[in-house]
Write an enzyme that holds these catalytic residues in place. Structure first.
Site, PDB file in Angstrom:
ATOM      1  N   LYS A  65      45.723  36.549  40.527  1.00 25.95           N
ATOM      2  CA  LYS A  65      46.191  34.851  40.168  1.00 25.95           C
ATOM      3  C   LYS A  65      47.421  34.694  39.677  1.00 25.95           C
ATOM      4  O   LYS A  65      48.107  33.934  40.139  1.00 25.95           O
ATOM      5  CB  LYS A  65      45.111  34.424  39.169  1.00 25.95           C
ATOM      6  CG  LYS A  65      43.652  34.386  39.953  1.00 25.95           C
ATOM      7  CD  LYS A  65      42.900  33.356  38.844  1.00 25.95           C
ATOM      8  CE  LYS A  65      41.351  33.470  39.466  1.00 25.95           C
ATOM      9  NZ  LYS A  65      40.309  32.370  38.582  1.00 25.95           N
ATOM     10  N   GLU A  77      51.104  20.832  38.695  1.00 27.98           N
ATOM     11  CA  GLU A  77      51.269  20.692  37.235  1.00 27.98           C
ATOM     12  C   GLU A  77      50.278  21.583  36.633  1.00 27.98           C
ATOM     13  O   GLU A  77      50.740  22.217  35.681  1.00 27.98           O
ATOM     14  CB  GLU A  77      51.486  19.427  36.653  1.00 27.98           C
ATOM     15  CG  GLU A  77      51.615  19.141  35.294  1.00 27.98           C
ATOM     16  CD  GLU A  77      52.703  19.914  34.827  1.00 27.98           C
ATOM     17  OE1 GLU A  77      53.830  19.803  35.581  1.00 27.98           O
ATOM     18  OE2 GLU A  77      52.803  20.565  33.575  1.00 27.98           O
ATOM     19  N   ASN A  86      44.581  29.755  41.931  1.00 30.18           N
ATOM     20  CA  ASN A  86      43.602  30.358  42.546  1.00 30.18           C
ATOM     21  C   ASN A  86      43.499  29.549  43.921  1.00 30.18           C
ATOM     22  O   ASN A  86      42.482  29.992  44.640  1.00 30.18           O
ATOM     23  CB  ASN A  86      42.292  29.891  41.700  1.00 30.18           C
ATOM     24  CG  ASN A  86      41.783  28.475  41.710  1.00 30.18           C
ATOM     25  OD1 ASN A  86      42.785  27.777  42.018  1.00 30.18           O
ATOM     26  ND2 ASN A  86      40.546  28.411  41.422  1.00 30.18           N
ATOM     27  N   GLY A 128      42.704  35.613  27.037  1.00 28.64           N
ATOM     28  CA  GLY A 128      43.223  36.167  28.383  1.00 28.64           C
ATOM     29  C   GLY A 128      43.463  35.175  29.483  1.00 28.64           C
ATOM     30  O   GLY A 128      43.842  33.977  29.133  1.00 28.64           O
ATOM     31  N   THR A 152      42.424  40.298  19.516  1.00 29.02           N
ATOM     32  CA  THR A 152      43.952  40.341  19.245  1.00 29.02           C
ATOM     33  C   THR A 152      44.414  39.036  18.871  1.00 29.02           C
ATOM     34  O   THR A 152      44.785  38.213  19.594  1.00 29.02           O
ATOM     35  CB  THR A 152      44.549  40.970  20.540  1.00 29.02           C
ATOM     36  OG1 THR A 152      44.148  42.252  20.972  1.00 29.02           O
ATOM     37  CG2 THR A 152      45.881  41.475  20.372  1.00 29.02           C
ATOM     38  N   MET A 214      31.641  31.251  30.539  1.00 29.34           N
ATOM     39  CA  MET A 214      32.296  31.317  31.808  1.00 29.34           C
ATOM     40  C   MET A 214      31.944  32.102  32.736  1.00 29.34           C
ATOM     41  O   MET A 214      32.451  32.259  34.004  1.00 29.34           O
ATOM     42  CB  MET A 214      34.044  31.128  31.516  1.00 29.34           C
ATOM     43  CG  MET A 214      34.327  29.743  31.090  1.00 29.34           C
ATOM     44  SD  MET A 214      36.264  29.707  30.473  1.00 29.34           S
ATOM     45  CE  MET A 214      36.925  30.240  32.020  1.00 29.34           C
ATOM     46  N   TYR A 216      28.960  34.158  34.920  1.00 29.40           N
ATOM     47  CA  TYR A 216      27.630  33.980  35.300  1.00 29.40           C
ATOM     48  C   TYR A 216      27.171  35.350  35.742  1.00 29.40           C
ATOM     49  O   TYR A 216      27.745  36.235  36.362  1.00 29.40           O
ATOM     50  CB  TYR A 216      27.518  32.992  36.462  1.00 29.40           C
ATOM     51  CG  TYR A 216      28.560  33.277  37.481  1.00 29.40           C
ATOM     52  CD1 TYR A 216      29.546  33.010  37.756  1.00 29.40           C
ATOM     53  CD2 TYR A 216      27.609  34.241  38.707  1.00 29.40           C
ATOM     54  CE1 TYR A 216      30.365  33.452  38.854  1.00 29.40           C
ATOM     55  CE2 TYR A 216      28.089  34.390  39.572  1.00 29.40           C
ATOM     56  CZ  TYR A 216      29.593  34.163  39.954  1.00 29.40           C
ATOM     57  OH  TYR A 216      30.172  34.559  41.199  1.00 29.40           O
ATOM     58  N   GLY A 238      28.113  30.293  33.701  1.00 30.92           N
ATOM     59  CA  GLY A 238      29.435  29.728  34.510  1.00 30.92           C
ATOM     60  C   GLY A 238      29.207  29.641  36.089  1.00 30.92           C
ATOM     61  O   GLY A 238      30.258  29.225  36.688  1.00 30.92           O
TER      62      GLY A 238
END
Ligand code: ATR
Length: 270
Positions: A65, A77, A86, A128, A152, A214, A216, A238
């Protein structure tokens, strides 16, 4: 027939061909949507070959991506905000890119689950690429606050900085630092796929909280099982986000939005 594809590596598990074929069938449209496993170092060449051969549009999944974002000459945008693409298509030889993940997440949360985000306190677990991809549309819903918690801390802080200034109070936190309950919890810690989800404080949820993963899978994820154990009001995976982001991409390419409900029901039943 019009050709489409999803590029990924690996990509053999992708449900996107089934989803897009089902969408097209709703209006009897003829299209072919295939999986293309590009070599890890060969994504730009694979994309160019696909469009040179007349491909009409492509989806992009892990790990391409960000590369797709870099390749595009024109970006929407929301793709610019996400720093990732994507959905690809070509206009007069120029590669265009969009990111429909955030819109897909919001459509599933609001439309399918009926969970409002406006005025809610939202906890996002993980910092991430998956989170960066959806934060713009999430913030546009007007939550009261968004906290990004991550192993992190620096990555959570970087996201808060990137998305500050959109009118929503945002905070970064370490995963073990939080003790107050949230209205909506959204998990994007990719470890959730493999079962080694980090320990979460039960104080993060109250009886009215809702929890969304998110990710599945055939089984409830470790995050979903954690939320169920703590008796939240609702838990969801997800899969609906997958179908909704696909519908957004389909609309970008073909100009009409398919009916997602029967396609999601079909996937759940399968
Ligand atoms: P994605 O595209 O899925 O977001 P990513 O950019 O590699 O992939 O991000 C993975 C996310 O899962 C990160 O938030 C990562 O935490 P770190 O930023 O601290 O690496 C989180 N993650 C992965 N494995 C984890 C684990 N075992 N414990 C806690 N967090 C984990």
């Amino acid at each position: 027939s019009d050709r489409y594809a999803v590029f990924g590596n690996p990509v053999s598990h992708s449900r996107s061909p089934d989803i897009h074929h089902a969408f097209a069938a709703q209006r009897g449209e003829d299209l072919v949507y295939e999986r293309i496993e590009a070599p890890v170092d060969g994504f730009p060449a694979a994309v160019a070959a696909f469009f040179d051969a007349g491909g009409r549009g492509a989806n992009v999944t892990v790990p391409f991506k960000e590369q797709a974002f870099d390749l595009c000459e024109r970006l929407t945008e929301r793709a610019r905000q996400a720093g990732a693409v994507n959905t690809l298509w070509r206009v007069d030889g120029a590669l265009h890119g969009d990111n429909t993940d955030g819109a897909g997440l919001v459509a599933d949360l609001r439309g399918n689950q009926g969970w409002a985000l406006a005025g809610r306190r939202v906890l996002v677990l993980g910092a991430g690429g998956a989170v960066r991809g959806v934060l713009g549309p999430l913030l546009a819903q007007g939550p009261a606050e968004v906290v990004i918690a991550n192993r992190t801390l620096g990555r959570a802080e970087a996201l808060v900085e990137r998305f500050a200034g959109q009118g929503v109070p945002m905070h970064a936190a370490a995963l073990d630092q939080l003790q107050q309950p949230f209205d909506v919890l959204i998990n994007a810690i990719s470890a959730g796929l493999h079962g080694d989800m980090p320990a979460l404080d039960p104080a993060l949820v109250a009886p009215g909280s809702v929890a969304y993963d998110m990710v599945y899978g055939a089984q409830p994820t470790p995050f979903m099982r954690w939320a169920q154990r703590h008796e939240v009001a609702a838990v969801c995976d997800g899969l609906g986000m997958l179908v909704e982001q696909a519908a957004e991409a389909f609309q970008v390419w073909r100009g009409w939005r398919p009916d997602t409900a029967p396609v999601l029901a079909g996937l759940r039943g399968a």
